[in-house]
Design an enzyme around this catalytic site. Structure first.
Site, short mmCIF file in Angstrom:
data_model
loop_
_atom_site.label_atom_id
_atom_site.label_comp_id
_atom_site.label_asym_id
_atom_site.label_seq_id
_atom_site.Cartn_x
_atom_site.Cartn_y
_atom_site.Cartn_z
N ILE A 147 -7.34 7.25 -0.95
CA ILE A 147 -7.17 5.80 -0.97
C ILE A 147 -7.98 5.28 0.21
CG2 ILE A 147 -5.02 5.99 0.39
CD1 ILE A 147 -4.01 3.47 -1.00
N SER A 148 -8.83 4.30 -0.04
CA SER A 148 -9.82 3.89 0.95
C SER A 148 -9.20 3.19 2.16
CB SER A 148 -10.86 2.96 0.31
OG SER A 148 -11.60 3.63 -0.67
N GLN A 149 -9.94 3.23 3.25
CA GLN A 149 -9.58 2.53 4.49
C GLN A 149 -9.41 1.04 4.21
OE1 GLN A 149 -12.84 2.69 7.18
NE2 GLN A 149 -11.85 1.46 8.77
N PRO A 150 -8.31 0.41 4.64
CA PRO A 150 -8.08 -1.01 4.34
C PRO A 150 -9.23 -1.94 4.75
CG PRO A 150 -6.05 -0.03 5.12
CD PRO A 150 -7.12 1.02 5.27
N ARG A 204 0.82 -1.21 0.00
CA ARG A 204 0.00 0.00 0.00
C ARG A 204 0.86 1.26 0.00
NH1 ARG A 204 -3.61 2.95 4.12
NH2 ARG A 204 -5.52 3.45 3.00
#
Length: 222
Positions: free
Chosen positions: A67-70, A41
């Site tokens: 970038i989205s939350q994992p 990431r």
């Protein structure tokens, strides 16, 4: 599929993220867990944010996008139940991080991004770390990518006011789509299964995404 030798420090942080933020919170899909343990990431965020790459929160990537939350990424991917042979449509390439995960989990990924600068950056990053089974187009993601339809799986990384008919029409019978639906204040992450050309909807999680801007999304953003 990731080709470069990775930093031991980031590998350790990645493993801690997978164990602490995904597995302990209920992610059980072994293929999703393995992919998120492989994909770096940190390569998909700006240098100034690399130290925060494995915190369970979104990070800015430019053009007003994130970038989205994992954890939300993992929930979405697990809901798709990918087995490895699928042709996948991604709406909202963003940084390319989720594109990389989809490339690990499916056969081919077709990704649509409305910001040309993000599309170029994602293309370079993905190619630079060894991915080849993807294609990125700059365009209106709410309209899908008809030339490569139908898709066994569709994943949308921006919130729509309702499920876009264009995307449902490009989903195979029995296929799955994950999409956040709702206004800026509160959205519902939905799993949509297509049966007899109609959507069967399951609510997965509350979420907050940027708006899906386009003909079948929010016309002018929030």
């Amino acid at each position: 599929m990731v080709g470069e030798e990775q930093s031991p420090r980031f590998e350790e942080l990645r493993r801690a993220m997978v164990d602490g933020d995904l597995v302990r919170r209920g992610i059980r899909d072994s293929r999703v867990i393995a992919a998120m343990a492989r994909v770096p990431r940190e390569e998909f965020v700006a240098e100034e944010y690399r130290g925060q790459a494995y915190e369970d929160r979104p990070l800015p990537i430019g053009e007003g996008q994130t970038i989205s939350q994992p954890f939300i990424v993992a929930v979405s991917l697990a809901a798709l139940s990918l087995q490895g042979g699928e042709t996948i449509l991604e709406v909202g390439t963003g940084s390319g991080y989720q594109t990389a995960l989809l490339a690990e989990l499916g056969r081919n990924v077709f990704s649509v991004e409305r910001h040309a600068a993000l599309a170029r950056s994602a293309q370079e990053t993905l190619a630079g770390i060894g991915y080849r089974n993807f294609e990125i187009m700059v365009g209106d993601g709410s309209q899908g990518w008809p030339e490569h339809a139908p898709f066994e799986a569709i994943i949308v990384s921006a919130a729509a006011p309702e499920i876009p008919e264009a995307l449902l029409s490009q989903l195979t019978e029995g296929g799955r789509m994950v999409i956040p639906v709702g206004p800026s204040e509160a959205q519902d992450l939905q799993l949509v299964r297509k049966f007899q050309a109609k959507p069967a909807i399951t609510s997965l999680n509350g979420c907050r995404f940027v708006p899906l801007v386009g003909q079948q999304g929010y016309k002018d953003g929030w």
